[in-house]
Design a protein around this motif. Structure first.
Motif, PDB file in Angstrom:
ATOM      1  N   ALA A  16       0.839  -1.204   0.000  1.00 35.26           N
ATOM      2  CA  ALA A  16       0.000   0.000   0.000  1.00 35.26           C
ATOM      3  C   ALA A  16       0.872   1.251   0.000  1.00 35.26           C
ATOM      4  O   ALA A  16       0.583   2.223  -0.716  1.00 35.26           O
ATOM      5  CB  ALA A  16      -0.936  -0.003   1.211  1.00 35.26           C
ATOM      6  N   LEU A  17       1.957   1.224   0.771  1.00 36.52           N
ATOM      7  CA  LEU A  17       2.852   2.381   0.848  1.00 36.52           C
ATOM      8  C   LEU A  17       3.702   2.529  -0.405  1.00 36.52           C
ATOM      9  O   LEU A  17       4.081   3.641  -0.765  1.00 36.52           O
ATOM     10  CB  LEU A  17       3.730   2.281   2.101  1.00 36.52           C
ATOM     11  CG  LEU A  17       2.964   2.436   3.417  1.00 36.52           C
ATOM     12  CD1 LEU A  17       3.836   2.053   4.602  1.00 36.52           C
ATOM     13  CD2 LEU A  17       2.427   3.848   3.570  1.00 36.52           C
ATOM     14  N   HIS A  29      -4.928   1.748   6.587  1.00 40.20           N
ATOM     15  CA  HIS A  29      -5.975   0.801   6.994  1.00 40.20           C
ATOM     16  C   HIS A  29      -7.059   0.672   5.918  1.00 40.20           C
ATOM     17  O   HIS A  29      -7.485  -0.443   5.586  1.00 40.20           O
ATOM     18  CB  HIS A  29      -6.599   1.209   8.327  1.00 40.20           C
ATOM     19  CG  HIS A  29      -7.682   0.287   8.760  1.00 40.20           C
ATOM     20  ND1 HIS A  29      -7.424  -0.989   9.205  1.00 40.20           N
ATOM     21  CD2 HIS A  29      -9.023   0.436   8.782  1.00 40.20           C
ATOM     22  CE1 HIS A  29      -8.580  -1.586   9.484  1.00 40.20           C
ATOM     23  NE2 HIS A  29      -9.559  -0.731   9.237  1.00 40.20           N
ATOM     24  N   GLU A  30      -7.499   1.790   5.369  1.00 36.10           N
ATOM     25  CA  GLU A  30      -8.544   1.751   4.340  1.00 36.10           C
ATOM     26  C   GLU A  30      -8.107   0.960   3.111  1.00 36.10           C
ATOM     27  O   GLU A  30      -8.905   0.310   2.461  1.00 36.10           O
ATOM     28  CB  GLU A  30      -8.936   3.177   3.929  1.00 36.10           C
ATOM     29  CG  GLU A  30      -9.715   3.905   5.005  1.00 36.10           C
ATOM     30  CD  GLU A  30      -9.870   5.394   4.727  1.00 36.10           C
ATOM     31  OE1 GLU A  30      -9.313   5.905   3.722  1.00 36.10           O
ATOM     32  OE2 GLU A  30     -10.542   6.063   5.542  1.00 36.10           O
ATOM     33  N   GLN A  37      -8.920  -7.785   6.486  1.00 36.48           N
ATOM     34  CA  GLN A  37     -10.154  -7.886   7.275  1.00 36.48           C
ATOM     35  C   GLN A  37      -9.865  -7.897   8.782  1.00 36.48           C
ATOM     36  O   GLN A  37     -10.247  -8.805   9.498  1.00 36.48           O
ATOM     37  CB  GLN A  37     -10.953  -9.115   6.858  1.00 36.48           C
ATOM     38  CG  GLN A  37     -11.340  -9.033   5.403  1.00 36.48           C
ATOM     39  CD  GLN A  37     -12.413 -10.005   5.007  1.00 36.48           C
ATOM     40  OE1 GLN A  37     -12.840 -10.856   5.763  1.00 36.48           O
ATOM     41  NE2 GLN A  37     -12.885  -9.852   3.785  1.00 36.48           N
ATOM     42  N   TRP A  38      -9.178  -6.839   9.196  1.00 32.86           N
ATOM     43  CA  TRP A  38      -8.899  -6.708  10.613  1.00 32.86           C
ATOM     44  C   TRP A  38      -9.202  -5.290  11.064  1.00 32.86           C
ATOM     45  O   TRP A  38      -9.547  -4.430  10.254  1.00 32.86           O
ATOM     46  CB  TRP A  38      -7.487  -7.150  10.948  1.00 32.86           C
ATOM     47  CG  TRP A  38      -6.363  -6.330  10.344  1.00 32.86           C
ATOM     48  CD1 TRP A  38      -6.448  -5.132   9.697  1.00 32.86           C
ATOM     49  CD2 TRP A  38      -4.978  -6.668  10.320  1.00 32.86           C
ATOM     50  NE1 TRP A  38      -5.206  -4.703   9.294  1.00 32.86           N
ATOM     51  CE2 TRP A  38      -4.288  -5.619   9.662  1.00 32.86           C
ATOM     52  CE3 TRP A  38      -4.245  -7.734  10.806  1.00 32.86           C
ATOM     53  CZ2 TRP A  38      -2.902  -5.629   9.485  1.00 32.86           C
ATOM     54  CZ3 TRP A  38      -2.869  -7.725  10.618  1.00 32.86           C
ATOM     55  CH2 TRP A  38      -2.221  -6.686   9.967  1.00 32.86           C
ATOM     56  N   ARG A  44      -2.649  -0.233  13.273  1.00 32.90           N
ATOM     57  CA  ARG A  44      -1.774   0.643  14.072  1.00 32.90           C
ATOM     58  C   ARG A  44      -0.647  -0.159  14.717  1.00 32.90           C
ATOM     59  O   ARG A  44       0.517   0.247  14.677  1.00 32.90           O
ATOM     60  CB  ARG A  44      -2.567   1.356  15.185  1.00 32.90           C
ATOM     61  CG  ARG A  44      -3.407   2.500  14.731  1.00 32.90           C
ATOM     62  CD  ARG A  44      -2.664   3.725  14.352  1.00 32.90           C
ATOM     63  NE  ARG A  44      -1.513   3.975  15.207  1.00 32.90           N
ATOM     64  CZ  ARG A  44      -0.555   4.827  14.933  1.00 32.90           C
ATOM     65  NH1 ARG A  44      -0.592   5.542  13.843  1.00 32.90           N
ATOM     66  NH2 ARG A  44       0.452   5.009  15.751  1.00 32.90           N
ATOM     67  N   LYS A  45      -0.984  -1.296  15.327  1.00 30.69           N
ATOM     68  CA  LYS A  45       0.032  -2.122  15.992  1.00 30.69           C
ATOM     69  C   LYS A  45       1.052  -2.634  14.980  1.00 30.69           C
ATOM     70  O   LYS A  45       2.251  -2.672  15.260  1.00 30.69           O
ATOM     71  CB  LYS A  45      -0.626  -3.299  16.720  1.00 30.69           C
ATOM     72  CG  LYS A  45      -1.360  -2.900  17.966  1.00 30.69           C
ATOM     73  CD  LYS A  45      -2.062  -4.096  18.586  1.00 30.69           C
ATOM     74  CE  LYS A  45      -3.001  -3.631  19.684  1.00 30.69           C
ATOM     75  NZ  LYS A  45      -3.891  -4.700  20.140  1.00 30.69           N
ATOM     76  N   THR A  46       0.582  -3.009  13.807  1.00 33.80           N
ATOM     77  CA  THR A  46       1.494  -3.509  12.778  1.00 33.80           C
ATOM     78  C   THR A  46       2.397  -2.390  12.284  1.00 33.80           C
ATOM     79  O   THR A  46       3.600  -2.594  12.097  1.00 33.80           O
ATOM     80  CB  THR A  46       0.705  -4.152  11.623  1.00 33.80           C
ATOM     81  OG1 THR A  46      -0.112  -5.199  12.158  1.00 33.80           O
ATOM     82  CG2 THR A  46       1.634  -4.728  10.569  1.00 33.80           C
TER      83      THR A  46
END
Length: 124
Positions: A16-17, A29-30, A37-38, A44-46
């Motif tokens: 994504a980045l 996240h989006e 599907q989390w 955030r934690k990842t």
């Protein structure tokens, strides 16, 4: 120094980045939620874990914390392909770049760069 290899879920965030950077945690996240599907807190934690591993960098844009990949796409994919071929498939010779030919993630120029990296690293 060898770069840290991302886990499968970390790789999803890195993709994504690589497609667009910088992104806020919400934007990351989006983009990954349909695949992973989390919850947002898991994203955030990842991201925090990825910062600790130096897979990504954090910055600030208009007062919002944003993230970008700290490792290049081609170098990361070369390391992952090499690791998989050596440790899982036990391939000793050069890696076939043809397996990347239909990749939606790589441009033709990136495939050429990947081929050069894999050939250069064949002697490791």
């Amino acid at each position: 120094m060898e770069s840290t290899k991302p886990s499968a879920t970390e790789l999803t965030l890195m993709k994504a980045l690589w497609r667009q950077s910088p992104l806020s945690a919400r934007e990351v996240h989006e983009r990954v939620a349909p695949e992973l599907q989390w919850s947002f807190s898991s994203t955030r934690k990842t991201l925090d874990r990825m910062l600790d591993k130096a897979l990504i960098r954090a910055g600030e844009v208009h007062g919002i914390k944003v993230f970008s990949a700290a490792q290049s796409k081609v170098q990361t994919l070369a390391a992952l392909a090499k690791d998989f071929s050596r440790t899982v498939l036990e391939v000793k010779g050069p890696l076939p770049v043809a397996m990347f030919a239909d990749s939606a993630l790589l441009s033709p120029d990136e495939i050429e760069d990947l081929e050069r990296l894999l050939e250069a690293n064949d002697h490791d």
